[in-house]
Design a protein around this motif. Sequence first.
Motif, PDB file in Angstrom:
ATOM      1  N   LYS A   7       0.218   3.359 -14.746  1.00 51.27           N
ATOM      2  CA  LYS A   7       0.808   4.269 -13.763  1.00 51.27           C
ATOM      3  C   LYS A   7       1.300   3.513 -12.526  1.00 51.27           C
ATOM      4  CE  LYS A   7      -2.142   8.165 -15.116  1.00 51.27           C
ATOM      5  NZ  LYS A   7      -3.269   9.046 -14.685  1.00 51.27           N
ATOM      6  N   GLU A  30       0.832  -1.203   0.000  1.00 49.03           N
ATOM      7  CA  GLU A  30       0.000   0.000   0.000  1.00 49.03           C
ATOM      8  C   GLU A  30       0.867   1.255   0.000  1.00 49.03           C
ATOM      9  OE1 GLU A  30      -3.924   1.485   2.388  1.00 49.03           O
ATOM     10  OE2 GLU A  30      -2.169   0.991   3.576  1.00 49.03           O
ATOM     11  N   GLU A  31       1.962   1.225   0.741  1.00 49.87           N
ATOM     12  CA  GLU A  31       2.858   2.381   0.775  1.00 49.87           C
ATOM     13  C   GLU A  31       3.375   2.734  -0.618  1.00 49.87           C
ATOM     14  OE1 GLU A  31       6.098   2.028   3.457  1.00 49.87           O
ATOM     15  OE2 GLU A  31       4.843   2.104   5.269  1.00 49.87           O
ATOM     16  N   ARG A  32       3.656   1.711  -1.411  1.00 50.27           N
ATOM     17  CA  ARG A  32       4.228   1.951  -2.733  1.00 50.27           C
ATOM     18  C   ARG A  32       3.244   2.632  -3.680  1.00 50.27           C
ATOM     19  NH1 ARG A  32       8.842  -1.470  -4.685  1.00 50.27           N
ATOM     20  NH2 ARG A  32       9.944  -2.124  -2.793  1.00 50.27           N
ATOM     21  N   TYR A  63       5.686   0.781  -9.859  1.00 46.62           N
ATOM     22  CA  TYR A  63       5.908   0.838  -8.420  1.00 46.62           C
ATOM     23  C   TYR A  63       5.888  -0.553  -7.768  1.00 46.62           C
ATOM     24  CZ  TYR A  63       5.223   5.889  -8.805  1.00 46.62           C
ATOM     25  OH  TYR A  63       5.337   7.216  -9.152  1.00 46.62           O
ATOM     26  N   HIS A  97       0.518   4.439  -2.502  1.00 48.66           N
ATOM     27  CA  HIS A  97      -0.304   5.273  -1.624  1.00 48.66           C
ATOM     28  C   HIS A  97      -0.867   6.492  -2.352  1.00 48.66           C
ATOM     29  CE1 HIS A  97      -1.783   6.638   2.220  1.00 48.66           C
ATOM     30  NE2 HIS A  97      -1.149   7.791   2.103  1.00 48.66           N
ATOM     31  N   GLN A  98      -0.071   7.121  -3.169  1.00 43.85           N
ATOM     32  CA  GLN A  98      -0.523   8.330  -3.866  1.00 43.85           C
ATOM     33  C   GLN A  98      -1.697   8.044  -4.793  1.00 43.85           C
ATOM     34  OE1 GLN A  98       2.227   9.672  -7.062  1.00 43.85           O
ATOM     35  NE2 GLN A  98       3.522   7.931  -6.484  1.00 43.85           N
ATOM     36  N   PHE A  99      -1.716   6.877  -5.397  1.00 40.21           N
ATOM     37  CA  PHE A  99      -2.804   6.530  -6.310  1.00 40.21           C
ATOM     38  C   PHE A  99      -4.076   6.168  -5.537  1.00 40.21           C
ATOM     39  CE2 PHE A  99       1.206   5.393  -8.435  1.00 40.21           C
ATOM     40  CZ  PHE A  99       1.125   6.251  -9.527  1.00 40.21           C
ATOM     41  N   LEU A 105      -4.929   7.476  -2.608  1.00 42.55           N
ATOM     42  CA  LEU A 105      -5.497   8.728  -2.113  1.00 42.55           C
ATOM     43  C   LEU A 105      -6.219   9.492  -3.217  1.00 42.55           C
ATOM     44  CD1 LEU A 105      -2.682  10.102   0.245  1.00 42.55           C
ATOM     45  CD2 LEU A 105      -4.858   9.033   0.887  1.00 42.55           C
ATOM     46  N   ALA A 106      -5.734   9.373  -4.438  1.00 40.86           N
ATOM     47  CA  ALA A 106      -6.297  10.150  -5.546  1.00 40.86           C
ATOM     48  C   ALA A 106      -7.383   9.392  -6.305  1.00 40.86           C
ATOM     49  CB  ALA A 106      -5.179  10.543  -6.513  1.00 40.86           C
ATOM     50  N   GLN A 107      -7.724   8.203  -5.852  1.00 46.75           N
ATOM     51  CA  GLN A 107      -8.634   7.370  -6.637  1.00 46.75           C
ATOM     52  C   GLN A 107     -10.025   7.975  -6.715  1.00 46.75           C
ATOM     53  OE1 GLN A 107     -10.047   3.600  -4.848  1.00 46.75           O
ATOM     54  NE2 GLN A 107      -8.995   4.230  -2.974  1.00 46.75           N
TER      55      GLN A 107
END
Length: 413
Positions: free
Chosen positions: A242, A194-196, A246, A198-200, A202-204
């Motif tokens: 994207k 999840e850390e890897r 990762y 994480h940005q996606f 949060l932006a989902q």
Amino acid sequence: MIVEIISTGTELLLGQINTDAPYLAKRLNELGYSVLFQSTVGDNRERMSQVIQTALSRSDIVITSGGLGPTQGDITKEVTASVLNLSMYLHEASVERIKRFFAQRHLGMAHSNLRQAMMPEGAIVVDNTCGTAPGVILELANGKVIIHLPGPPRELTVMFDQSVIPYLNRRFGVQGSIVSKVLRTYGLGEPLLEERIHQFILAQGNPTIALLAKGGEIHVRLTAKGESHAEAQKLITDLENKIYPYISDYIFGFDGETLEYITGRLLAAKNFTIALAESCTGGLVSSRLTDIPGSSNYFTGSVVCYSNHIKIEEVGVSAAILEKFGAVSQETALSMAEGIQRKFSADIGIGITGIAGPGGATPNKPVGLVYIAVSGPKGTALHEHFFNGSRLDIKNRTALTALNELRKYLLSL
């Protein structure tokens, strides 16, 4: 359109496997409907009434399964009629069809079977081509719809595909398409994975991202909704492209592709054969590899060498190695992999030894310690792992890890 699926039947609350709800959810999502709620309720009038009322308060379409049979416990239609203040009547066409069903099979018909022909006032009756319980569609004044389907899986699936889907298309039109794709990963825990990405997460929005731990693997499910299947698929592909960099080192397959399927495909593509010497896994890796059709093209054979005697006599591990380093050791795993490779003249040899527990541990070798060796054209690779859990958990994790180490070895060639 928001859909709620209600599974009825006390047997489901007692642990009987429910295959109806997963089938309905999958098909409805494919049709573009949003299945946001699923409920299970026993054959109790008061509780079923509450569940139906709750479903109608938050969903546009309510689909039930079960409770349309001939017994006193089959109460779905009656409860719905009570909730909606509708009277029940005997549907003569259904009576004739039920009688014909029994007559054609030279079976006696109980009077109670006529309960299946009792319908709520104003119902659209859906013929059951596989059984005796007709389905029911009720269109409410506020535009909502209740659909009652029989519980037996074959009856439900045929009725849904042949009758309910055409009805939904006529009533509500095409809803677009919901597409999901699962990225199957192994070797990294859920929090780290999840850390890897994480940005996606949060932006989902659309698509959505969900992580699921399943059988030692971590699945990353991407789900998108579009006006068409192609549009939804493009949304999935864009997000996957994207995310992929990762976590690419841990993705081994997609959707229904298992580790044994992927490793088998790699072995076949390279025209390699494989042999295994298994100790603590007791043949589990061999079993999984041979679950794949066509595995005879690359699977040569295996030895379950649980005892030291078999390790020596059948796999070629020297008594000196076992005496000096023990059965669970790097040296033994290496010797097992190389010995089984020679014995079966295979391109790849795997040796697995470990302590599955609950006994057998020593101060220096705890339960869960496992050594996996892979021998092949690139030499022999050794891997040490420590697993937690029950004996079966450790065996399963060891088997999965052995398949994953094999996959990575093959990709490195």
